[in-house]
Design an enzyme around this catalytic site. Structure first.
Site, PDB file in Angstrom:
ATOM      1  N   ASP A   1     -12.321   9.710   2.035  1.00  0.00           N
ATOM      2  CA  ASP A   1     -12.850   9.542   0.674  1.00  0.00           C
ATOM      3  C   ASP A   1     -13.855  10.623   0.292  1.00  0.00           C
ATOM      4  O   ASP A   1     -14.779  10.380  -0.475  1.00  0.00           O
ATOM      5  CB  ASP A   1     -13.504   8.158   0.492  1.00  0.00           C
ATOM      6  CG  ASP A   1     -12.587   7.040   0.910  1.00  0.00           C
ATOM      7  OD1 ASP A   1     -11.411   7.112   0.562  1.00  0.00           O
ATOM      8  OD2 ASP A   1     -13.049   6.125   1.609  1.00  0.00           O
TER       9      ASP A   1
ATOM     10  N   LYS B   1     -10.956  14.733  -1.402  1.00  0.00           N
ATOM     11  CA  LYS B   1      -9.971  15.757  -1.031  1.00  0.00           C
ATOM     12  C   LYS B   1      -8.932  15.973  -2.112  1.00  0.00           C
ATOM     13  O   LYS B   1      -8.469  17.083  -2.317  1.00  0.00           O
ATOM     14  CB  LYS B   1      -9.216  15.340   0.246  1.00  0.00           C
ATOM     15  CG  LYS B   1     -10.046  15.371   1.483  1.00  0.00           C
ATOM     16  CD  LYS B   1      -9.230  14.957   2.677  1.00  0.00           C
ATOM     17  CE  LYS B   1      -8.773  13.514   2.663  1.00  0.00           C
ATOM     18  NZ  LYS B   1      -9.831  12.518   2.740  1.00  0.00           N
TER      19      LYS B   1
ATOM     20  N   GLY C   1      -5.551   7.376  -0.492  1.00  0.00           N
ATOM     21  CA  GLY C   1      -5.593   7.311  -1.954  1.00  0.00           C
ATOM     22  C   GLY C   1      -6.291   8.544  -2.481  1.00  0.00           C
ATOM     23  O   GLY C   1      -7.450   8.773  -2.173  1.00  0.00           O
ATOM     24  N   HIS C   2      -5.576   9.376  -3.209  1.00  0.00           N
ATOM     25  CA  HIS C   2      -6.171  10.581  -3.777  1.00  0.00           C
ATOM     26  C   HIS C   2      -6.190  10.454  -5.295  1.00  0.00           C
ATOM     27  O   HIS C   2      -5.160  10.172  -5.900  1.00  0.00           O
ATOM     28  CB  HIS C   2      -5.349  11.822  -3.413  1.00  0.00           C
ATOM     29  CG  HIS C   2      -5.467  12.204  -1.974  1.00  0.00           C
ATOM     30  ND1 HIS C   2      -4.671  13.126  -1.365  1.00  0.00           N
ATOM     31  CD2 HIS C   2      -6.330  11.782  -1.024  1.00  0.00           C
ATOM     32  CE1 HIS C   2      -5.028  13.255  -0.100  1.00  0.00           C
ATOM     33  NE2 HIS C   2      -6.022  12.440   0.130  1.00  0.00           N
TER      34      HIS C   2
ATOM     35  N   GLN D   1      -7.224  10.563   4.994  1.00  0.00           N
ATOM     36  CA  GLN D   1      -8.342   9.943   5.733  1.00  0.00           C
ATOM     37  C   GLN D   1      -9.371  11.019   6.133  1.00  0.00           C
ATOM     38  O   GLN D   1      -9.545  11.963   5.388  1.00  0.00           O
ATOM     39  CB  GLN D   1      -7.865   9.159   6.964  1.00  0.00           C
ATOM     40  CG  GLN D   1      -7.121   7.877   6.630  1.00  0.00           C
ATOM     41  CD  GLN D   1      -5.662   8.091   6.335  1.00  0.00           C
ATOM     42  OE1 GLN D   1      -4.989   8.796   7.055  1.00  0.00           O
ATOM     43  NE2 GLN D   1      -5.148   7.477   5.292  1.00  0.00           N
TER      44      GLN D   1
HETATM   45  P1  IMP Z   1      -5.541   1.692   8.420  1.00  0.00           P
HETATM   46  O1  IMP Z   1      -5.367   3.161   8.278  1.00  0.00           O
HETATM   47  O2  IMP Z   1      -5.043   0.910   7.223  1.00  0.00           O
HETATM   48  O3  IMP Z   1      -5.003   1.152   9.714  1.00  0.00           O
HETATM   49  O4  IMP Z   1      -7.112   1.383   8.470  1.00  0.00           O
HETATM   50  C1  IMP Z   1      -7.908   1.796   9.567  1.00  0.00           C
HETATM   51  C2  IMP Z   1      -9.277   2.268   9.113  1.00  0.00           C
HETATM   52  O5  IMP Z   1      -9.134   3.465   8.376  1.00  0.00           O
HETATM   53  C3  IMP Z   1     -10.015   1.294   8.200  1.00  0.00           C
HETATM   54  O6  IMP Z   1     -11.402   1.382   8.457  1.00  0.00           O
HETATM   55  C4  IMP Z   1      -9.704   1.834   6.810  1.00  0.00           C
HETATM   56  O7  IMP Z   1     -10.668   1.450   5.881  1.00  0.00           O
HETATM   57  C5  IMP Z   1      -9.735   3.319   7.097  1.00  0.00           C
HETATM   58  N1  IMP Z   1      -8.928   4.083   6.136  1.00  0.00           N
HETATM   59  C6  IMP Z   1      -7.601   4.193   6.055  1.00  0.00           C
HETATM   60  N2  IMP Z   1      -7.224   5.003   5.064  1.00  0.00           N
HETATM   61  C7  IMP Z   1      -8.362   5.442   4.493  1.00  0.00           C
HETATM   62  C8  IMP Z   1      -8.642   6.353   3.428  1.00  0.00           C
HETATM   63  O8  IMP Z   1      -7.746   6.939   2.789  1.00  0.00           O
HETATM   64  N3  IMP Z   1      -9.957   6.554   3.168  1.00  0.00           N
HETATM   65  C9  IMP Z   1     -10.953   5.964   3.873  1.00  0.00           C
HETATM   66  N4  IMP Z   1     -10.742   5.121   4.866  1.00  0.00           N
HETATM   67  C10 IMP Z   1      -9.458   4.864   5.174  1.00  0.00           C
END
Ligand code: IMP
Length: 429
Positions: free
Chosen positions: A13, A16, A40-41, A223
């Protein structure tokens, strides 16, 4: 080799989407190499806001080839929705390509993600419940289904039915949940994959050719570094490799192909989900940052935890990714604060340390050691048209970040619009 890596240097977040979009305009190809629709972008062009989850931001420029690489886990249903969303906004999807080696997310992955999170109770990871972890688990376990499997429909169906039965066994016996409807899933997924057929291709030789021809290839990380499965705050991480090391694996290039690495760094720190966060603010300054920076998840809408900038973490991220440049984002969010703090070391059991610990127990014992800087309380950062026009203290803050990390801030961003981005370094050679 004018290729460029762009990735999140913190917990995701970092903004990017906007920076990638900015660079995508100059690129000949944009490639996603890991993650899935958990990302999410948000990209703002003029007055139009675009929310992207799986499709690289380059798609907004019509003819830039945009690749979803083999390291991505793909939810075909959500990709079809994203394609429709973009088509409705008049965006052409002709340049989209999906790796036939990418693994597919099925409803059982999502259901398992949900039930496992529920079962973890207080120890929940805080996943996006998009089935990311369970899909990568199947990949590593060698029971996953890849997009290329769809080429042989009979064996695709056989593998899928076998997996659904196995997962139903687990869901019903272990979680006492309702079984998933086997026939419905098979029919639905054959339908989805048929719709996506025209985008499916072996992307490895295509990326290789572009790199060999000296094309400007942009690798877009999702991420952030601290969510990396190996180098992040395990187990509060995602299941892929957002770091630059994830690129060769997620695209089929060699590590020697990578060149410049741009780390997108928020001027402060945020994270979603659980896990230790040394500079987290539990006071009104944290609330101020959350509201001013609109720190709520693009994918889940969850409020993000907010805190001061952490240089220990950033230097760790610099070293892991080989960062050559920073893009500092959301500097404007800090406007209006009297004093700003930057964490320059941790104090662990009475001793000062400057490394990022591996163990979460150790990390949770670390207390931030801060330096304090003057803010730009009354000056309007949004009025600046160039970097030079920024408030003096805002420039001092950027320069302090450069000094503490030893990396230049090639890009400084002070708002969501393209016009609020100052480019201080040519990033593509
Ligand atoms: P998962 O990727 O859904 O398995 O989530 C694992 C961890 O990564 C959690 O803490 C989510 O909140 C975090 N996470 C996954 N995708 C994002 C992102 O795009 N931005 C920020 N955190 C993310």
């Amino acid at each position: 080799m004018p290729n460029l890596v762009i990735l999140g240097a913190q917990w995701g977040d970092e903004g990017k989407g906007k920076i990638t979009d900015y660079l995508a305009k100059e690129s000949d190809m944009v490639v996603r190499y890991q993650g899935g629709d958990n990302a999410g972008h948000t990209v703002v062009i003029g007055d139009q806001k675009y929310k992207l989850h799986l499709i690289p931001s380059g798609i907004l420029y019509g003819n830039v080839p945009c690749i979803i690489g083999n390291g991505v886990v793909l939810n075909p249903k959500s990709l079809i929705e994203e394609i429709k969303y973009l088509e409705d906004l008049g965006i052409s999807l002709d340049s989209l390509m999906i790796s036939d080696r990418a693994h597919i997310i099925f409803p059982y992955h999502i259901e398992i993600d949900r039930l496992e999170e529920e079962a973890r109770g207080k120890k929940k990871i805080g996943t996006t419940v998009k089935g990311i972890g369970p899909c990568y688990r199947d990949k590593v376990e060698r029971t996953g289904i890849r997009i290329c499997d769809f080429e042989y429909l009979d064996s695709f169906e056989e593998k899928l039915r076998y997996n659904i039965r196995r997962k139903n066994d687990f869901l019903t016996k272990y979680y006492e949940a309702d079984p998933l409807d086997e026939d419905k899933i098979v029919k639905e997924y054959i339908g989805y994959l048929n719709k996506l057929k025209k985008y499916i291709v072996n992307t490895q030789p295509i990326i290789r050719k572009a790199v060999n021809e000296g094309k400007k290839v942009l690798f877009e990380g999702a991420q952030g570094t601290l969510l990396d499965i190996d180098f992040g705050t395990y187990p509060y991480v995602t299941s892929s490799h957002p770091i630059s090391g994830g690129i060769p694996i997620g695209t089929g290039l060699s590590p020697y192909d990578l060149e410049k690495s741009l780390g997108v760094v928020k001027a402060y720190t945020t994270r979603v989900g659980k896990g230790p966060f040394p500079t987290e603010l539990h006071d009104e300054t944290g609330d101020y940052i959350r509201e001013k920076g609109f720190e709520y998840g693009t994918t889940t809408g969850r409020p993000r935890r907010c805190g001061w900038l952490d240089i220990v973490m950033l230097n760790y991220s610099r070293d892991i990714n080989g960062l050559t440049t920073m893009a500092i984002t959301k500097l404007d969010t800090l406007s209006g604060l009297d004093k700003l703090k930057i964490c320059v070391a941790y104090e662990l059991e009475g001793k000062k340390i400057d490394y990022f610990p591996s163990s979460l127990e150790t990390l949770s014992k670390c207390k931030p050691v801060y330096i304090e800087m003057d803010g730009w309380k009354f000056e309007d950062i949004e009025k600046a048209n160039t970097y030079e026009e920024l408030p003096e203290n805002a420039k001092k803050y950027v320069e302090k970040m450069e000094e503490l990390t030893g990396i230049n801030a090639g890009i400084v961003s002070v708002g969501p619009k393209r016009s609020e981005t100052f480019i201080r370094e040519k990033l593509f050679i």
